[in-house]
Scaffold this motif. Structure first.
Motif, PDB file in Angstrom:
ATOM      1  N   LEU A  55      48.931  39.926  31.173  1.00  0.00           N
ATOM      2  CA  LEU A  55      48.351  38.783  31.874  1.00  0.00           C
ATOM      3  C   LEU A  55      49.294  37.608  31.674  1.00  0.00           C
ATOM      4  O   LEU A  55      49.608  37.251  30.537  1.00  0.00           O
ATOM      5  N   GLY A  56      49.770  37.048  32.781  1.00  0.00           N
ATOM      6  CA  GLY A  56      50.719  35.952  32.678  1.00  0.00           C
ATOM      7  C   GLY A  56      51.988  36.338  31.932  1.00  0.00           C
ATOM      8  O   GLY A  56      52.583  35.507  31.232  1.00  0.00           O
ATOM      9  N   GLY A  57      52.389  37.610  32.053  1.00  0.00           N
ATOM     10  CA  GLY A  57      53.593  38.083  31.400  1.00  0.00           C
ATOM     11  C   GLY A  57      53.440  38.341  29.914  1.00  0.00           C
ATOM     12  O   GLY A  57      54.420  38.640  29.219  1.00  0.00           O
ATOM     13  N   THR A  58      52.200  38.279  29.411  1.00  0.00           N
ATOM     14  CA  THR A  58      51.920  38.471  27.990  1.00  0.00           C
ATOM     15  C   THR A  58      51.031  39.685  27.808  1.00  0.00           C
ATOM     16  O   THR A  58      50.129  39.924  28.613  1.00  0.00           O
ATOM     17  N   ASN A  59      51.256  40.463  26.769  1.00  0.00           N
ATOM     18  CA  ASN A  59      50.427  41.637  26.513  1.00  0.00           C
ATOM     19  C   ASN A  59      48.983  41.233  26.256  1.00  0.00           C
ATOM     20  O   ASN A  59      48.695  40.472  25.327  1.00  0.00           O
ATOM     21  N   ARG A  60      48.089  41.749  27.082  1.00  0.00           N
ATOM     22  CA  ARG A  60      46.656  41.509  26.923  1.00  0.00           C
ATOM     23  C   ARG A  60      45.935  42.763  27.385  1.00  0.00           C
ATOM     24  O   ARG A  60      45.988  43.119  28.571  1.00  0.00           O
ATOM     25  N   ASN A  61      45.304  43.469  26.463  1.00  0.00           N
ATOM     26  CA  ASN A  61      44.640  44.725  26.792  1.00  0.00           C
ATOM     27  C   ASN A  61      43.254  44.479  27.364  1.00  0.00           C
ATOM     28  O   ASN A  61      42.286  44.311  26.620  1.00  0.00           O
ATOM     29  N   TYR A  62      43.204  44.390  28.688  1.00  0.00           N
ATOM     30  CA  TYR A  62      41.961  44.391  29.464  1.00  0.00           C
ATOM     31  C   TYR A  62      41.141  43.103  29.331  1.00  0.00           C
ATOM     32  O   TYR A  62      40.139  42.952  30.030  1.00  0.00           O
ATOM     33  N   LEU A  63      41.557  42.172  28.493  1.00  0.00           N
ATOM     34  CA  LEU A  63      40.796  40.944  28.288  1.00  0.00           C
ATOM     35  C   LEU A  63      41.731  39.846  27.810  1.00  0.00           C
ATOM     36  O   LEU A  63      42.525  40.045  26.886  1.00  0.00           O
ATOM     37  N   GLY A  64      41.642  38.686  28.448  1.00  0.00           N
ATOM     38  CA  GLY A  64      42.465  37.556  28.034  1.00  0.00           C
ATOM     39  C   GLY A  64      41.814  36.247  28.440  1.00  0.00           C
ATOM     40  O   GLY A  64      40.749  36.225  29.068  1.00  0.00           O
TER      41      GLY A  64
END
Length: 354
Positions: A55-64
């Motif tokens: 999300l937004g180029g950042t690692n986020r597993n299914y939720l951010g």
């Protein structure tokens, strides 16, 4: 959603439009998988759930979580083990999360879990859903703190619940609520009077024939009161009505023109706006914004008023051919109950008799 283009411009699954429908070019966080649900917090930050891993180029597993400008909130990274399908905010700022996962923020959490406002796992919320498919697709929070769940589960809180159930505010199963459906429940909504709207693939609910859509009575009434002492407006909301994630207040002194008093602030049991200087004859309007539906992607509002009857939304101008029906719709405000004749006035111009 699952798009790659919005308003004619590249946008991966997430974008923002200006009020006129044009693309907000300053906002482009991007996700690498479908965005199923969002929830806007009172501080403007946006919770995002779905099938993405960045999300937004950042690692986020299914939720951010995004800041109001679309940048990633680096302080929030609980993560889930699989898709997040629904998000809802409680009055205390805690975050309800539903989906297909079995861990949330690194802790066991079967398809439903709760996070503290900072993204840490709420260990006091000990419940889970399960069954052949066992996912939670829709959440609806009541003003008494109870939480309605819909999905593809057949167990909830260790008890049999066919596709719909309700939890107490502490996460325990409410034993008095068990209508049961014979097919999946995809959508939930709560009316201002507390009645519950349910949509899905069922043909019976509570043993009564209802194809895909039904309305349930609630076990308790919804309550509210609006008061103003000239400097403070207070809107208390309780019972089984829908919880609002944001409220606004407006005022009118002539029954036609309205000024915004701004957003309400949370207080115990309701919302409040302070530091005002309102005349005694002011009509006050209060509006709360609610979410629900499939993937919690539907929205609506509840509202009430105080004072002399007034028009909160004027009817739109219409031009009709002779002999056809012109239909006008207006919204009223003031202390309920209001009559359809309260403060309604039309000016009609006949083009043949100016």
């Amino acid at each position: 959603g699952s798009f790659t283009n919005l308003a004619g411009q590249p946008r991966n699954c997430l974008g923002r439009l200006n009020a006129d429908g044009s693309l907000d070019t300053s906002y482009n966080p991007a996700a690498n998988g479908t965005v199923y649900c969002m929830a806007v917090q009172p501080d403007g930050r946006i919770l995002v759930g779905g099938a993405f891993t960045t999300l937004g180029g950042t690692n986020r597993n299914y939720l951010g979580r995004l800041n109001a400008d679309g940048s990633v909130d680096n302080t929030f990274n609980p993560g889930a083990s699989a898709f997040v399908l629904s998000l809802a905010l409680q009055a205390d700022g805690k975050i309800l999360v539903g989906g297909i996962f079995n861990t949330l923020a690194g802790q066991w959490s079967s398809y439903i879990g709760r996070l503290n406002a900072d993204g840490s796992f709420d260990t006091s919320f000990q419940t889970g859903a399960g069954g052949a498919l066992g996912y939670v697709q829709s959440l609806a929070v009541q003003t008494d703190g109870k939480v309605l769940l819909g999905g593809c589960f057949t167990f909830l809180g260790g008890q049999t619940r066919n596709y719909i159930g309700r939890l107490n505010a502490d996460g325990t199963l409410e034993t008095t609520f068990n209508p049961g459906a014979n097919g999946f429940v995809y959508s939930l909504g709560v009316q201002p009077d507390g009645k519950i709207l349910v949509g899905g693939t069922f043909i019976t609910v509570g043993g009564v024939n209802r194809t895909n859509f039904v309305r349930l009575n609630n076990t308790q009434p919804a309550t509210e009161s609006l008061s103003c002492d000239g400097s403070t407006v207070t809107w208390m909301r309780g019972g089984t009505g829908p919880e609002a994630w944001r409220t606004t207040f407006d005022a009118s002194t002539n029954g036609t023109d309205w000024i915004s008093l701004g957003a309400g602030a949370r207080i115990a049991g309701g919302w409040q706006q302070t530091g005002l200087a309102l005349p005694a004859n002011a009509t006050i309007g209060a509006r709360g914004f609610c979410t629900g539906g499939m993937y919690n992607s539907s929205s609506w509002y509840v509202e009430t008023g105080l004072g002399t009857a007034a028009i909160s939304q004027q009817p739109a101008s219409r031009t009709n051919n002779p002999g056809t029906i012109a239909q006008f719709t207006a919204l009223g405000a003031g202390t309920p109950p209001l009559s359809r004749n309260d403060a309604v006035r039309f000016r009609i111009r006949d083009k043949n008799h100016l």
